[in-house]
Design a protein around this motif. Structure first.
Motif, PDB file in Angstrom:
ATOM      1  N   MET A 130       8.667  10.775  -0.925  1.00 26.57           N
ATOM      2  CA  MET A 130      10.033  10.486  -0.516  1.00 26.57           C
ATOM      3  C   MET A 130      10.136   9.014  -0.131  1.00 26.57           C
ATOM      4  SD  MET A 130      10.203  13.929  -0.404  1.00 26.57           S
ATOM      5  CE  MET A 130       9.280  14.448   1.017  1.00 26.57           C
ATOM      6  N   ALA A 131      11.115   8.323  -0.732  1.00 24.30           N
ATOM      7  CA  ALA A 131      11.304   6.903  -0.457  1.00 24.30           C
ATOM      8  C   ALA A 131      11.985   6.717   0.892  1.00 24.30           C
ATOM      9  CB  ALA A 131      12.138   6.286  -1.573  1.00 24.30           C
ATOM     10  N   PRO A 132      11.874   5.507   1.483  1.00 26.46           N
ATOM     11  CA  PRO A 132      12.527   5.257   2.775  1.00 26.46           C
ATOM     12  C   PRO A 132      14.030   5.500   2.688  1.00 26.46           C
ATOM     13  CG  PRO A 132      11.119   3.404   2.151  1.00 26.46           C
ATOM     14  CD  PRO A 132      11.153   4.332   0.990  1.00 26.46           C
ATOM     15  N   GLY A 133      14.587   6.141   3.699  1.00 23.07           N
ATOM     16  CA  GLY A 133      16.029   6.357   3.758  1.00 23.07           C
ATOM     17  C   GLY A 133      16.518   7.540   2.944  1.00 23.07           C
ATOM     18  N   GLY A 158      -0.038  -0.483  -4.258  1.00 24.55           N
ATOM     19  CA  GLY A 158      -0.514   0.846  -4.632  1.00 24.55           C
ATOM     20  C   GLY A 158      -0.749   1.715  -3.411  1.00 24.55           C
ATOM     21  N   VAL A 159      -0.450   2.997  -3.539  1.00 24.02           N
ATOM     22  CA  VAL A 159      -0.751   3.935  -2.467  1.00 24.02           C
ATOM     23  C   VAL A 159      -1.694   4.986  -3.021  1.00 24.02           C
ATOM     24  CG1 VAL A 159       0.171   5.650  -0.871  1.00 24.02           C
ATOM     25  CG2 VAL A 159       1.469   3.582  -1.338  1.00 24.02           C
ATOM     26  N   ILE A 160      -2.814   5.143  -2.355  1.00 26.27           N
ATOM     27  CA  ILE A 160      -3.772   6.157  -2.780  1.00 26.27           C
ATOM     28  C   ILE A 160      -3.731   7.289  -1.761  1.00 26.27           C
ATOM     29  CG2 ILE A 160      -6.192   6.643  -3.286  1.00 26.27           C
ATOM     30  CD1 ILE A 160      -6.455   3.542  -3.707  1.00 26.27           C
ATOM     31  N   VAL A 161      -3.454   8.465  -2.244  1.00 27.13           N
ATOM     32  CA  VAL A 161      -3.387   9.629  -1.367  1.00 27.13           C
ATOM     33  C   VAL A 161      -4.631  10.474  -1.617  1.00 27.13           C
ATOM     34  CG1 VAL A 161      -2.056  11.679  -0.775  1.00 27.13           C
ATOM     35  CG2 VAL A 161      -0.875   9.603  -1.499  1.00 27.13           C
ATOM     36  N   ALA A 162      -5.307  10.836  -0.564  1.00 27.95           N
ATOM     37  CA  ALA A 162      -6.480  11.704  -0.694  1.00 27.95           C
ATOM     38  C   ALA A 162      -6.263  12.930   0.183  1.00 27.95           C
ATOM     39  CB  ALA A 162      -7.736  10.965  -0.273  1.00 27.95           C
ATOM     40  N   ALA A 163      -6.262  14.092  -0.429  1.00 28.10           N
ATOM     41  CA  ALA A 163      -5.993  15.318   0.323  1.00 28.10           C
ATOM     42  C   ALA A 163      -7.203  16.241   0.289  1.00 28.10           C
ATOM     43  CB  ALA A 163      -4.779  16.033  -0.261  1.00 28.10           C
ATOM     44  N   PRO A 221       4.707   2.161  -5.314  1.00 33.37           N
ATOM     45  CA  PRO A 221       6.090   1.990  -4.884  1.00 33.37           C
ATOM     46  C   PRO A 221       6.573   0.578  -5.223  1.00 33.37           C
ATOM     47  CG  PRO A 221       4.623   1.926  -3.000  1.00 33.37           C
ATOM     48  CD  PRO A 221       3.771   2.186  -4.189  1.00 33.37           C
ATOM     49  N   PRO A 222       7.871   0.407  -5.494  1.00 34.95           N
ATOM     50  CA  PRO A 222       8.375  -0.937  -5.781  1.00 34.95           C
ATOM     51  C   PRO A 222       8.270  -1.817  -4.547  1.00 34.95           C
ATOM     52  CG  PRO A 222      10.177   0.622  -5.558  1.00 34.95           C
ATOM     53  CD  PRO A 222       8.919   1.427  -5.515  1.00 34.95           C
ATOM     54  N   THR A 223       7.984  -3.091  -4.764  1.00 30.13           N
ATOM     55  CA  THR A 223       7.789  -3.988  -3.621  1.00 30.13           C
ATOM     56  C   THR A 223       9.089  -4.265  -2.873  1.00 30.13           C
ATOM     57  OG1 THR A 223       7.912  -5.732  -5.278  1.00 30.13           O
ATOM     58  CG2 THR A 223       5.731  -5.233  -4.391  1.00 30.13           C
ATOM     59  N   THR A 235       9.283   3.315   5.556  1.00 32.93           N
ATOM     60  CA  THR A 235       8.368   4.448   5.703  1.00 32.93           C
ATOM     61  C   THR A 235       8.475   5.379   4.506  1.00 32.93           C
ATOM     62  OG1 THR A 235       8.717   4.299   8.082  1.00 32.93           O
ATOM     63  CG2 THR A 235       7.652   6.278   7.251  1.00 32.93           C
ATOM     64  N   TRP A 236       7.403   5.498   3.800  1.00 33.38           N
ATOM     65  CA  TRP A 236       7.351   6.420   2.660  1.00 33.38           C
ATOM     66  C   TRP A 236       6.666   7.706   3.117  1.00 33.38           C
ATOM     67  CZ3 TRP A 236       8.641   5.315  -2.646  1.00 33.38           C
ATOM     68  CH2 TRP A 236       9.244   4.065  -2.822  1.00 33.38           C
ATOM     69  N   ASP A 237       7.279   8.818   2.767  1.00 38.46           N
ATOM     70  CA  ASP A 237       6.700  10.110   3.140  1.00 38.46           C
ATOM     71  C   ASP A 237       6.022  10.741   1.936  1.00 38.46           C
ATOM     72  OD1 ASP A 237       7.066  10.537   5.818  1.00 38.46           O
ATOM     73  OD2 ASP A 237       9.169  11.121   5.576  1.00 38.46           O
ATOM     74  N   VAL A 238       4.811  11.188   2.148  1.00 38.57           N
ATOM     75  CA  VAL A 238       4.086  11.859   1.067  1.00 38.57           C
ATOM     76  C   VAL A 238       3.716  13.254   1.547  1.00 38.57           C
ATOM     77  CG1 VAL A 238       2.104  11.788  -0.472  1.00 38.57           C
ATOM     78  CG2 VAL A 238       3.114   9.654   0.348  1.00 38.57           C
ATOM     79  N   GLN A 239       4.133  14.243   0.781  1.00 34.04           N
ATOM     80  CA  GLN A 239       3.804  15.614   1.157  1.00 34.04           C
ATOM     81  C   GLN A 239       2.914  16.235   0.091  1.00 34.04           C
ATOM     82  OE1 GLN A 239       7.130  18.314   2.240  1.00 34.04           O
ATOM     83  NE2 GLN A 239       5.960  19.772   1.009  1.00 34.04           N
ATOM     84  N   VAL A 240       1.817  16.830   0.541  1.00 34.36           N
ATOM     85  CA  VAL A 240       0.900  17.475  -0.391  1.00 34.36           C
ATOM     86  C   VAL A 240       0.836  18.943  -0.022  1.00 34.36           C
ATOM     87  CG1 VAL A 240      -1.447  17.528  -1.293  1.00 34.36           C
ATOM     88  CG2 VAL A 240      -0.437  15.355  -0.613  1.00 34.36           C
TER      89      VAL A 240
END
Lengths: 162, 215
Positions: A63-66, A42-47, A87-89, A94-99
């Protein structure tokens, strides 16, 4: 010339005093990657804005890697400025998260390791933040340095010429 | 009002740098034609410091909070120097405090600096054409301060709405941008009043500090 110099010194003094009471207006996006008992990733994003307010309702693009140009997931932060995704295991990297919310926001990259069998309950495996965490003192000193440099420039050019 | 990295597509960032480069060249050309450009450097440098610090002062206007921009004030006091001051101030804000970004420096400088130049030109023209009474000074100061803020806010709104990524819901972005643009209207009033106060003060104590008001 003396009048000019007096005014610039007064303005400078006022400018130097301000950082103590104010905070920047940008935004900070932090992501925490946790891995539960076996497969759950799990990825928790806090903005939050730099003012401390959560970025409620901000648009999130993952955005997924690649594939940096193709959003893997699009969503929205909740009232506390949080967003969670799993994200799938089998896609480490590197996963990019943009808020972003009406042009304010940030981007954070989280490293997600592949495979691995963790034991126990939720384990934090990675943490990332979009901005450098600076203490108030560091911010004030940095701001004061810039102001000092600019005032120095002003005084240099307003020196009396013979 | 500072667009951070990663929000705008690369082509828009590049266009921003081209526009900012053109505005810088224009400003330098105008500055070079002045009798003694060095004379303006102290006040330009001081106002760069003021601009740099001003964005830390928040004005909470729901749904967001806006901050002072002061590009109108810089235009009114600095004239052609305003763009250069704003460019330097934005650079430091982006590098030190991640307020704005380096890739978007050109876009941000253009959107804040060009209105400042426009307002500066109008103010200089006004000073030359009209009687320099305190009433007119206040009117032009207010108009300069608020007009620059309104122009910048509109510019940002246009750029943000025009570049919404295909993956995002455009109506959400439009709603957010509209709300933020409207939130800048009270700010424009605050900036107008502040600029008028500074203009009145300078007119009284040191009128030649105002762009175009040399006696």
């Amino acid at each position: 010339m003396t009048g000019k110099r007096t005014i610039s010194v007064i303005v400078a003094a006022a400018a130097v005093l301000v950082p103590g009471i104010a905070l920047a207006h940008g935004a900070d996006v932090a992501a925490t990657v946790t891995r539960h008992v076996e497969v759950e990733l799990g990825v928790i994003v806090a903005a939050t804005y730099h003012s401390g307010h959560p970025m409620a309702g901000a648009q999130v693009t993952v955005m997924a890697p690649g594939a940096p140009d193709e959003p893997w997931l699009v969503g929205e932060c909740d009232a506390e400025g949080r967003f969670e995704f799993a994200p799938p295991t089998d896609r480490p990297g590197t996963w990019d998260v943009q808020v972003a919310y009406h042009g304010h926001g940030g981007r954070v990259s989280v490293e997600i390791a592949g495979g691995g069998e963790e034991t126990g309950s939720a384990v934090v495996t990675a943490e990332a933040s979009s901005t450098a965490h600076l203490s108030v003192l560091q911010r004030v000193v940095m701001g004061a340095c810039v102001v000092w440099g600019l005032i120095g420039t002003a005084l240099f050019f307003s020196r009396r010429r013979d | 009002m500072h667009i951070p990295d990663g929000i705008l597509p690369g082509s828009v960032c590049a266009a921003g740098y081209v526009a900012a480069g053109a505005a810088t060249a224009l400003s330098l050309a105008v500055v070079r034609r002045q009798a003694d450009p060095h004379q303006v450097v102290p006040k330009a440098s001081t106002l760069t410091a003021v601009f740099f610090v001003a964005s830390w002062i928040h004005v909470p206007i729901p749904p967001a909070s806006v901050h002072l921009v002061l590009n109108g004030l810089l235009g009114v006091v600095l004239g052609p120097f305003a763009f250069l001051a704003i460019l330097v101030g934005l650079f430091f804000q982006a590098v030190l405090f991640q307020h704005g970004g380096l890739t978007t420096l050109g876009v941000n400088a253009t959107l804040m600096g060009v209105p400042a130049l426009a307002v500066g030109a109008l103010f200089g023209l006004g000073a030359r054409l009209w009687v320099r009474s305190s009433r007119w000074a206040a009117v032009f100061g207010f108009a300069g301060g608020s007009l620059a803020t309104v122009l910048s806010a509109l510019g940002f709104a246009v750029v943000l709405v025009a570049t919404v990524p295909a993956a995002l819901d455009p109506s959400l972005r439009t709603t957010g941008v509209t709300a933020l643009t409207l939130a800048h209207l009270p700010l424009a009033a605050v900036e107008g009043v502040f600029t008028a106060m500074v203009v009145l003060f300078l007119r009284k104590v040191q009128p030649d500090l105002l762009h175009g008001w040399r006696r």
